[in-house]
Design an enzyme around this catalytic site. Structure first.
Site, short mmCIF file in Angstrom:
data_model
loop_
_atom_site.label_atom_id
_atom_site.label_comp_id
_atom_site.label_asym_id
_atom_site.label_seq_id
_atom_site.Cartn_x
_atom_site.Cartn_y
_atom_site.Cartn_z
N ASP A 83 11.78 46.03 0.33
CA ASP A 83 12.60 46.37 1.43
C ASP A 83 14.05 45.65 1.17
OD1 ASP A 83 12.15 43.55 1.94
OD2 ASP A 83 11.33 43.71 3.82
N SER A 84 14.32 45.12 0.14
CA SER A 84 15.71 44.83 -0.14
C SER A 84 16.56 46.01 0.01
CB SER A 84 15.86 44.08 -1.43
OG SER A 84 15.20 45.06 -2.65
N ASP A 123 6.70 47.53 -0.22
CA ASP A 123 6.86 46.34 0.60
C ASP A 123 6.53 46.90 2.07
OD1 ASP A 123 7.64 43.74 0.58
OD2 ASP A 123 9.46 44.08 -0.07
N LYS A 125 2.66 44.46 -0.35
CA LYS A 125 3.50 43.51 -0.48
C LYS A 125 3.54 42.82 1.02
CE LYS A 125 7.52 41.93 -2.12
NZ LYS A 125 8.11 41.04 -0.61
N GLU A 185 4.97 39.36 3.54
CA GLU A 185 5.35 38.17 3.45
C GLU A 185 4.73 37.23 4.42
OE1 GLU A 185 9.58 37.98 4.28
OE2 GLU A 185 10.05 39.68 2.79
N GLU A 219 9.57 33.18 -4.28
CA GLU A 219 10.88 33.50 -4.17
C GLU A 219 11.85 31.99 -3.92
OE1 GLU A 219 12.50 36.60 -2.11
OE2 GLU A 219 14.56 36.25 -2.54
O1 KIV Z 1 12.47 43.39 -1.14
C1 KIV Z 1 12.57 42.69 -2.43
O2 KIV Z 1 13.27 43.40 -3.24
C2 KIV Z 1 11.78 41.66 -2.57
C3 KIV Z 1 12.19 41.02 -3.85
C4 KIV Z 1 13.35 40.09 -3.71
C5 KIV Z 1 11.09 40.10 -4.32
O3 KIV Z 1 10.97 41.17 -1.75
#
Ligand code: KIV
Length: 289
Positions: A64-65, A107, A136, A138, A205
């Site tokens: 989600d970056s 994500d 993924k 968090e 992280e």
């Molecule tokens: O969204 C993302 O790119 C991430 C990485 C920083 C691991 O979660």
């Protein structure tokens, strides 16, 4: 291997790609067992996914970056599930076009999985149907229950502890986590609970190198993937735009620009793979705390 006409580099012929075996959880387990580091990079579109795959990256995170690097947002909190679905599908299509073998992680964005395990399942199904192999999420504390719920229903899960960007405001900013004994013990407890819940991977992280090394040894069934967490983890991940030096903002201290001294994205990614595999990235004296 590189082609001056294309900043991406030249992909190997389809015939070469066809002989490669798809990455799976058993293959990642085998790599870990023989001490081979796992490489992961973020990608958000078909072309970069294909180039990352050709460079030999095992895992592609549709992170989600993308909220920051593709959408120009200030944090990941504004990314929607529909946006994640769109980019996951684009990455998977790119890989299929080149007979790519990478393991794809989707994500789960903020607000689409924290309410209940059932909400997480509905969101995870959207990303799995878009072609992801794993999702993924968090968080610690409440997250193992949700991870277990997904794993029981056949959805592989990657956890994410330490600096969790979706809740950066609660953490007081983008800062190293697990520095004091209490927060290190909490991180340890959360990591163990995620492994017990069946999470097969765990992003760590901005965690001190010594702590992520200890966690890696304590988690034989859950592969730790570090980002700003030193070189004692089972694998490494970087945000693609950061390691190519095309980040609109300031690069985090732990990032190395792999484009320096080369002329193509493919070659930069190959250098990243080689550096992770031979243990020269990250360099704990430069890229860790
Ligand atoms: O969204 C993302 O790119 C991430 C990485 C920083 C691991 O979660």
């Amino acid at each position: 291997m590189t082609n001056a006409a294309s900043p991406y580099g030249t992909l190997p012929p389809a015939a070469d790609m066809a002989s490669r075996k798809p990455i799976s959880l058993p293959r990642l387990n085998e790599m870990r067992a023989r001490g081979e580091k796992i490489t992961m990079i973020t990608a958000y579109d078909a072309t970069f996914a294909a180039v990352a795959d050709a460079a030999g990256i095992e895992c592609i995170l549709v992170g989600d970056s993308l909220g920051m690097v593709c959408q120009g947002l200030h944090s990941t909190a504004g990314v929607s599930l529909e946006t994640m679905r769109y980019h996951t599908e684009s990455v998977v299509r790119g890989l299929r076009r080149v007979q790519g073998t990478a393991w794809v992680i989707g994500d789960l964005p903020f607000g689409t999985y924290q309410e209940s395990p059932e909400q997480a399942l509905r969101s995870a199904i959207v990303l799995m149907q878009a072609g992801a192999h794993m999702v993924k999420l968090e968080g610690g504390d409440w997250a193992p229950e949700t991870a277990h719920f997904l794993v029981q229903r056949g959805i592989p899960v990657c956890g994410h502890l330490g600096l969790t960007p979706q809740t950066v405001h609660a953490l007081g900013g983008y800062r190293v986590q697990g520095r004091d004994p209490e927060s290190a013990a909490q991180l340890h407890q959360d990591a163990m609970a995620l492994q017990d819940a069946g999470a097969a991977m765990l992003v760590l992280e901005m965690v001190p190198a010594a702590l992520s090394t200890t966690l890696t040894q304590a988690l034989p069934k859950c592969h730790t993937i570090g980002i700003g967490a030193g070189n004692g983890t089972a694998g490494q991940v970087l945000v693609l735009h950061d390691m190519l030096g095309i980040n609109l903002g300031k690069n985090p201290k732990f990032v190395r620009n792999f484009m320096t001294g080369t002329d193509s994205v493919l070659s930069a990614l190959q250098r990243y793979v080689a550096a992770v595999k031979d243990g020269s990235f990250p360099d704990n004296t430069l890229h860790a705390w």
